[in-house]
Enzyme design. Structure first.
Site, PDB file in Angstrom:
ATOM      1  N   LYS A  98      12.336   1.644 -12.551  1.00 31.41           N
ATOM      2  CA  LYS A  98      13.683   1.194 -12.205  1.00 31.41           C
ATOM      3  C   LYS A  98      14.680   1.827 -13.158  1.00 31.41           C
ATOM      4  O   LYS A  98      14.347   2.092 -14.316  1.00 31.41           O
ATOM      5  CB  LYS A  98      13.800  -0.339 -12.326  1.00 31.41           C
ATOM      6  CG  LYS A  98      14.908  -0.916 -11.482  1.00 31.41           C
ATOM      7  CD  LYS A  98      14.488  -1.008 -10.039  1.00 31.41           C
ATOM      8  CE  LYS A  98      15.555  -1.573  -9.152  1.00 31.41           C
ATOM      9  NZ  LYS A  98      15.018  -1.889  -7.813  1.00 31.41           N
TER      10      LYS A  98
ATOM     11  N   ASP B 239       0.808  -1.222   0.000  1.00 39.06           N
ATOM     12  CA  ASP B 239       0.000   0.000   0.000  1.00 39.06           C
ATOM     13  C   ASP B 239       0.840   1.272   0.000  1.00 39.06           C
ATOM     14  O   ASP B 239       0.575   2.211   0.760  1.00 39.06           O
ATOM     15  CB  ASP B 239      -0.963   0.018   1.211  1.00 39.06           C
ATOM     16  CG  ASP B 239      -1.999  -1.091   1.110  1.00 39.06           C
ATOM     17  OD1 ASP B 239      -2.417  -1.406  -0.021  1.00 39.06           O
ATOM     18  OD2 ASP B 239      -2.377  -1.658   2.155  1.00 39.06           O
TER      19      ASP B 239
ATOM     20  N   SER C  32      11.272   4.459   1.991  1.00 41.50           N
ATOM     21  CA  SER C  32      11.458   5.510   0.991  1.00 41.50           C
ATOM     22  C   SER C  32      10.201   6.375   0.908  1.00 41.50           C
ATOM     23  O   SER C  32      10.271   7.595   0.754  1.00 41.50           O
ATOM     24  CB  SER C  32      11.720   4.899  -0.389  1.00 41.50           C
ATOM     25  OG  SER C  32      13.090   4.631  -0.549  1.00 41.50           O
TER      26      SER C  32
HETATM   27  P1  NAD Z   1      24.734  -4.257  -2.664  1.00 43.57           P
HETATM   28  O1  NAD Z   1      25.486  -3.768  -3.825  1.00 43.57           O
HETATM   29  O2  NAD Z   1      24.754  -3.455  -1.405  1.00 43.57           O
HETATM   30  O3  NAD Z   1      25.190  -5.756  -2.254  1.00 43.57           O
HETATM   31  C1  NAD Z   1      25.205  -6.855  -3.108  1.00 43.57           C
HETATM   32  C2  NAD Z   1      26.208  -7.875  -2.571  1.00 43.57           C
HETATM   33  O4  NAD Z   1      26.100  -9.086  -3.340  1.00 43.57           O
HETATM   34  C3  NAD Z   1      27.666  -7.407  -2.685  1.00 43.57           C
HETATM   35  O5  NAD Z   1      28.335  -7.646  -1.458  1.00 43.57           O
HETATM   36  C4  NAD Z   1      28.231  -8.282  -3.819  1.00 43.57           C
HETATM   37  O6  NAD Z   1      29.615  -8.536  -3.687  1.00 43.57           O
HETATM   38  C5  NAD Z   1      27.424  -9.557  -3.652  1.00 43.57           C
HETATM   39  N1  NAD Z   1      27.355 -10.387  -4.867  1.00 43.57           N
HETATM   40  C6  NAD Z   1      27.379 -10.006  -6.154  1.00 43.57           C
HETATM   41  N2  NAD Z   1      27.279 -11.086  -6.981  1.00 43.57           N
HETATM   42  C7  NAD Z   1      27.183 -12.158  -6.177  1.00 43.57           C
HETATM   43  C8  NAD Z   1      27.064 -13.564  -6.413  1.00 43.57           C
HETATM   44  N3  NAD Z   1      26.975 -14.055  -7.648  1.00 43.57           N
HETATM   45  N4  NAD Z   1      27.010 -14.398  -5.349  1.00 43.57           N
HETATM   46  C9  NAD Z   1      27.081 -13.920  -4.084  1.00 43.57           C
HETATM   47  N5  NAD Z   1      27.199 -12.594  -3.802  1.00 43.57           N
HETATM   48  C10 NAD Z   1      27.251 -11.728  -4.825  1.00 43.57           C
HETATM   49  O7  NAD Z   1      23.231  -4.464  -3.191  1.00 43.57           O
HETATM   50  P2  NAD Z   1      21.889  -4.437  -2.352  1.00 43.57           P
HETATM   51  O8  NAD Z   1      21.376  -3.042  -2.332  1.00 43.57           O
HETATM   52  O9  NAD Z   1      22.078  -5.189  -1.089  1.00 43.57           O
HETATM   53  O10 NAD Z   1      20.917  -5.242  -3.341  1.00 43.57           O
HETATM   54  C11 NAD Z   1      20.928  -6.665  -3.380  1.00 43.57           C
HETATM   55  C12 NAD Z   1      19.632  -7.147  -4.002  1.00 43.57           C
HETATM   56  O11 NAD Z   1      18.520  -6.659  -3.233  1.00 43.57           O
HETATM   57  C13 NAD Z   1      19.371  -6.691  -5.431  1.00 43.57           C
HETATM   58  O12 NAD Z   1      18.661  -7.694  -6.122  1.00 43.57           O
HETATM   59  C14 NAD Z   1      18.475  -5.482  -5.240  1.00 43.57           C
HETATM   60  O13 NAD Z   1      17.665  -5.229  -6.386  1.00 43.57           O
HETATM   61  C15 NAD Z   1      17.632  -5.947  -4.070  1.00 43.57           C
HETATM   62  N6  NAD Z   1      16.998  -4.871  -3.322  1.00 43.57           N
HETATM   63  C16 NAD Z   1      17.719  -3.860  -2.755  1.00 43.57           C
HETATM   64  C17 NAD Z   1      17.074  -2.882  -2.016  1.00 43.57           C
HETATM   65  C18 NAD Z   1      17.824  -1.789  -1.291  1.00 43.57           C
HETATM   66  O14 NAD Z   1      17.187  -1.027  -0.532  1.00 43.57           O
HETATM   67  N7  NAD Z   1      19.138  -1.675  -1.427  1.00 43.57           N
HETATM   68  C19 NAD Z   1      15.670  -2.884  -1.902  1.00 43.57           C
HETATM   69  C20 NAD Z   1      14.948  -3.932  -2.486  1.00 43.57           C
HETATM   70  C21 NAD Z   1      15.635  -4.910  -3.193  1.00 43.57           C
END
Ligand code: NAD
Length: 473
Positions: free
Chosen positions: A108, A101, A364
């Site tokens: 994106k 909600d 957010s």
């Molecule tokens: P981030 O860049 O902070 O962290 C990602 C981590 O994953 C890094 O430490 C990287 O080294 C590691 N990584 C990369 N490839 C990998 C692999 N093949 N195997 C294992 N580890 C690997 O990114 P984040 O913001 O934590 O985002 C991670 C996921 O969560 C993404 O799919 C993003 O879309 C999703 N997400 C993020 C947010 C947010 O608020 N940041 C919100 C919703 C969804």
């Protein structure tokens, strides 16, 4: 001879899940097609000067659905970024916002770079230029499209975006609301950085509190004592691990891009973070087994697997080897549609991304509201509440003749601060949204899993919006 089937793209995977869920609704075909379609995509290139000359950088912004405005979604910096991925992530944002909600459409953005290959100055230049491109085409603004952090970006990049937007729009009083996930000193909100991981914890705890569901998975009620493996020690993974451990779970494995570590007795999260700071890797952490092949890290013994890195990590190749009884999706799209079918057959419970990682967009939304109202949450009421509680305590003391201790007094007579309100709003949102989805899942025996239930719920809510707009009768 039958040719091998081409794997579905990320957007096709999202559409496949949508189609499965759409069969459980009674909306007209045209309306369902409109909800599923990605409304607009802006693709562009621009140069950046490097030590060796110029790099031509590719960027995208996809606005999946304008049924509510502004649209909202993170910006990703990664070498794998492409148009299909940005569209898929934008679609997930539409459904995610509907589920919790949050009154936004989905969007994106992405830039196809490895941020580690650029200096801070170059990254700032790239971010500011990307923002200028969005401004030129009206793809950013407090009432139009509001980006946020995602994989490879964080508060620093959001501050650059806000500053660039404000410079182009000097008289716009609400300009800070053009982006969320900013540092607190630049109009951000307390609790945003850890919101996605914290939201995941609230959602997972709620799921584990359902005795009947846990029994079906062969598990006991509650998160306490459950063994977890986390893939991706970034923003989402780190905070998810931290809050789950604080909630009583045991972190037994961590998987990063260069390998995994595993210790069935438990890993000390902060010690692993310190180890990575010093050595540049989580591997060879004292007391843990190092696993060179990162895929194998996902297949170790545990109760709950939390993929929090990138999409397409659980596929038909490894879905049969996962030992976890629950998959709690922190990343967007970590499980392919084909893997989902295998997991369903194996009775693995998947708590879907579009619900479980919605904590980020929820907070957010709170940040956007704060920027529009130009006042910190809690500023008006905190002292008033504190005084009212103090008066109540004194009245109880007079009536009972017993004095409260200082600790009791501080914990009871406490007015809500910004962080208290943010966390409370996030918890309320995640708990409510889970129970809505679960009611659909358990209420109709034909709904196969939580993902389908989540899509059904999102589709129904978006359909109502379109009908209220009078676009579809
Ligand atoms: P981030 O860049 O902070 O962290 C990602 C981590 O994953 C890094 O430490 C990287 O080294 C590691 N990584 C990369 N490839 C990998 C692999 N093949 N195997 C294992 N580890 C690997 O990114 P984040 O913001 O934590 O985002 C991670 C996921 O969560 C993404 O799919 C993003 O879309 C999703 N997400 C993020 C947010 C947010 O608020 N940041 C919100 C919703 C969804």
């Amino acid at each position: 001879m039958a040719s091998a089937q081409k794997p579905l793209s990320f957007f096709e995977n999202v559409s496949a899940s949508f189609n499965t869920a759409a069969q459980f609704t009674e909306h007209p075909k045209g309306l369902l097609e409109q909800i599923k379609a990605c409304n607009s995509v802006y693709a562009f290139q621009f140069p950046v000067r490097t030590e060796k000359g110029y790099d031509v950088i590719s960027g995208w912004r996809a606005e999946h659905s304008h049924h509510k405005l502004p649209v909202k979604g993170g910006i990703r910096y990664a070498e794998e970024v492409n148009e299909d991925e940005v569209m898929a992530l934008a679609a997930l944002m539409t459904y995610k916002c509907a589920l919790v909600d949050v009154p936004f459409g989905g969007a994106k953005g992405g830039i196809k770079i490895n941020p580690k290959k650029y200096t801070v100055e170059q990254l700032e230049h790239i971010t500011r230029r990307y923002t200028a491109e969005l401004i030129r085409k009206n793809f950013i603004g407090p009432g139009i499209d509001v980006p946020a952090p995602d994989y490879g970006t964080g508060p620093r990049e959001m501050a650059w975006i806000a500053d660039t937007y404000s410079a182009f729009n000097p008289s716009q009083i609400d300009s800070l609301a053009c982006v969320t996930g900013k540092p607190v000193s630049q109009g951000g909100i307390r609790g945003r950085k850890e919101a996605t991981g914290r939201g995941l914890f609230y959602g997972l705890r709620e799921a584990c509190s359902q005795e009947e569901d846990m029994k079906r998975q062969g598990l006991t009620k509650g998160l306490e004592g459950k063994k977890i493996i986390v893939q991706g020690l970034g923003n989402v993974g780190y905070y998810a691990a931290k809050f789950c451990c604080e909630g009583g779970a045991i972190l037994v494995g961590l998987v990063e891009y260069d390998g995994a570590i595993y210790n069935p007795k438990g890993l000390d999260l902060e010690a692993v973070v310190q180890h990575r700071k010093e050595k540049g890797t989580i591997l060879n952490f004292p007391g843990a087994t190092s696993i060179a092949k990162r895929e194998q890290g996902l297949e170790q013994e545990c109760d709950i697997l939390i993929p929090a890195a990138l999409e397409n990590q659980i596929t038909e190749q490894n879905a049969g080897k996962i030992k976890a009884k629950i998959i709690a999706e922190g990343a967007n799209g970590p499980t392919t549609a084909a893997a989902d079918s295998i997991l369903l057959e194996r009775k693995v419970m998947v708590i879907p991304d579009m619900y479980l990682n919605a904590g980020g967009v929820t907070v957010s939304y709170f940040e956007w509201l704060k920027n529009l109202s130009h006042v910190r949450f809690g500023r008006m009421g905190k002292r008033f509440e504190q005084t009212a509680f103090e008066k109540m305590l004194r009245a109880v003391e007079t009536a009972t003749g017993k004095a409260f201790t200082d600790t009791e007094r501080t914990s009871i007579a406490h007015g809500a601060d910004e962080i208290d309100l943010v966390n409370s709003g996030l918890e309320e949102t995640m708990v409510n949204a889970y129970n809505e989805i679960r009611a659909i899942w358990r209420g109709n025996t034909k709904t196969p899993d939580l993902r389908t239930a989540a899509y059904i719920n999102a589709i129904n809510k978006i359909a109502v919006s379109y009908m209220e707009l009078g676009i579809f009768p």
